[in-house]
Design a protein around this motif. Structure first.
Motif, PDB file in Angstrom:
ATOM      1  N   ASP A  72       0.792  -1.223   0.000  1.00  0.00           N
ATOM      2  CA  ASP A  72       0.000   0.000   0.000  1.00  0.00           C
ATOM      3  C   ASP A  72       0.829   1.280   0.000  1.00  0.00           C
ATOM      4  O   ASP A  72       0.295   2.355  -0.288  1.00  0.00           O
ATOM      5  CB  ASP A  72      -0.939   0.024   1.207  1.00  0.00           C
ATOM      6  CG  ASP A  72      -2.078  -0.963   1.077  1.00  0.00           C
ATOM      7  OD1 ASP A  72      -2.278  -1.511  -0.024  1.00  0.00           O
ATOM      8  OD2 ASP A  72      -2.784  -1.175   2.072  1.00  0.00           O
ATOM      9  N   LYS A  86       2.208  -1.003 -11.225  1.00  0.00           N
ATOM     10  CA  LYS A  86       1.338  -0.960 -12.411  1.00  0.00           C
ATOM     11  C   LYS A  86       1.944  -1.668 -13.619  1.00  0.00           C
ATOM     12  O   LYS A  86       3.093  -1.450 -13.975  1.00  0.00           O
ATOM     13  CB  LYS A  86       1.026   0.476 -12.786  1.00  0.00           C
ATOM     14  CG  LYS A  86       0.006   1.094 -11.874  1.00  0.00           C
ATOM     15  CD  LYS A  86      -0.378   2.474 -12.316  1.00  0.00           C
ATOM     16  CE  LYS A  86      -1.418   3.011 -11.342  1.00  0.00           C
ATOM     17  NZ  LYS A  86      -1.636   4.422 -11.507  1.00  0.00           N
ATOM     18  N   GLU A 101      -6.046  -4.647  -7.909  1.00  0.00           N
ATOM     19  CA  GLU A 101      -6.506  -3.277  -7.705  1.00  0.00           C
ATOM     20  C   GLU A 101      -5.412  -2.265  -8.056  1.00  0.00           C
ATOM     21  O   GLU A 101      -5.704  -1.143  -8.460  1.00  0.00           O
ATOM     22  CB  GLU A 101      -6.960  -3.093  -6.252  1.00  0.00           C
ATOM     23  CG  GLU A 101      -7.627  -1.782  -5.968  1.00  0.00           C
ATOM     24  CD  GLU A 101      -8.958  -1.604  -6.691  1.00  0.00           C
ATOM     25  OE1 GLU A 101      -9.361  -0.433  -6.854  1.00  0.00           O
ATOM     26  OE2 GLU A 101      -9.596  -2.598  -7.095  1.00  0.00           O
ATOM     27  N   GLN A 125      -6.226 -10.268  -5.131  1.00  0.00           N
ATOM     28  CA  GLN A 125      -7.248  -9.217  -5.127  1.00  0.00           C
ATOM     29  C   GLN A 125      -6.622  -7.834  -4.962  1.00  0.00           C
ATOM     30  O   GLN A 125      -6.961  -6.892  -5.676  1.00  0.00           O
ATOM     31  CB  GLN A 125      -8.260  -9.456  -4.015  1.00  0.00           C
ATOM     32  CG  GLN A 125      -9.108 -10.684  -4.218  1.00  0.00           C
ATOM     33  CD  GLN A 125      -9.988 -10.983  -3.021  1.00  0.00           C
ATOM     34  OE1 GLN A 125      -9.693 -10.593  -1.892  1.00  0.00           O
ATOM     35  NE2 GLN A 125     -11.084 -11.670  -3.256  1.00  0.00           N
ATOM     36  N   VAL A 126      -5.720  -7.714  -4.018  1.00  0.00           N
ATOM     37  CA  VAL A 126      -5.087  -6.421  -3.742  1.00  0.00           C
ATOM     38  C   VAL A 126      -4.213  -5.991  -4.911  1.00  0.00           C
ATOM     39  O   VAL A 126      -4.260  -4.838  -5.350  1.00  0.00           O
ATOM     40  CB  VAL A 126      -4.276  -6.488  -2.431  1.00  0.00           C
ATOM     41  CG1 VAL A 126      -3.435  -5.245  -2.233  1.00  0.00           C
ATOM     42  CG2 VAL A 126      -5.207  -6.706  -1.248  1.00  0.00           C
ATOM     43  N   HIS A 174      -3.363  -2.695 -10.497  1.00  0.00           N
ATOM     44  CA  HIS A 174      -3.095  -2.916 -11.922  1.00  0.00           C
ATOM     45  C   HIS A 174      -1.860  -3.793 -12.163  1.00  0.00           C
ATOM     46  O   HIS A 174      -1.236  -3.701 -13.213  1.00  0.00           O
ATOM     47  CB  HIS A 174      -2.969  -1.593 -12.684  1.00  0.00           C
ATOM     48  CG  HIS A 174      -4.226  -0.786 -12.653  1.00  0.00           C
ATOM     49  ND1 HIS A 174      -5.100  -0.735 -13.706  1.00  0.00           N
ATOM     50  CD2 HIS A 174      -4.765  -0.013 -11.679  1.00  0.00           C
ATOM     51  CE1 HIS A 174      -6.126   0.043 -13.385  1.00  0.00           C
ATOM     52  NE2 HIS A 174      -5.948   0.487 -12.162  1.00  0.00           N
TER      53      HIS A 174
END
Length: 190
Positions: free
Chosen positions: A95, A102, A130, A126-127, A132
């Protein structure tokens, strides 16, 4: 040295616990990846990065790690499963960055008890999606990992572990080359 032929792969040890098993798994995978060839490997141990567990304004640790992640063509995350999930230290590391992930592939090497870390791997997918990033479908997982390595840090089922790692690396390098070519030809739209 980063060349157009070699791929820069950051291998991230996701656990920071004192009694962690992650370095054993990561060092074995790192050695296997060296044998695979064509890779410029950067082993990143989150213990050594100084990233805190609390998100906030970018600090020196976040800024220091950013170039290493930005230079990577691909990532391999080595993660345990703690209570059906991945560790907070890894969540913080993910995070704390956005653009660095990306349009880059991420392989997952997981370990743990009966599930071998596969529930943590699914959460990571999943994370990372998000952000990319493109996760590699095939993983390397070690079920009841503490009983699966010898005293020198080598898997007891070296043939099975090596086959899984080779499959992951073959797919990771394919995606890394394809996405690097695409990012070079045209910036990723976001």
């Amino acid at each position: 040295m980063h060349t157009t032929d070699s791929l820069r792969v950051a291998v991230i040890i996701g656990s920071t616990r004192a009694q962690r098993f992650g370095p054993t798994v990561a060092e074995w995978f790192h050695d296997h990846a060296l044998e695979h060839g064509g890779l410029d490997l950067d082993l990143i141990d989150l213990v050594e990065t100084g990233l805190s567990e609390v998100l906030g304004d970018p600090d020196d640790a976040v800024e220091a790690l950013a170039p290493r992640l930005a230079q990577a063509d691909a990532f391999v995350i080595v993660s345990p499963e703690y209570n059906r999930g991945y560790p907070a230290s890894l969540k913080t590391a993910i995070d704390s960055y956005v653009d660095e992930w990306k349009a880059k592939p991420v392989g997952i090497v997981s370990y743990g008890g009966v599930s071998g870390g596969l529930r943590a791997a699914e959460q990571l997918r999943q994370v990372l999606g998000e952000l990319h990033a493109v996760t590699i479908r095939d993983t390397v997982s070690f079920h009841s990992c503490w009983n699966k390595f010898d005293d020198s840090g080598r898997p007891l089922d070296v043939a099975g572990a090596s086959a899984a790692a080779t499959t992951l690396l073959n797919q990771l390098t394919w995606w890394a080359r394809a996405l690097r070519t695409a990012r070079t030809a045209q910036p990723y739209p976001f």
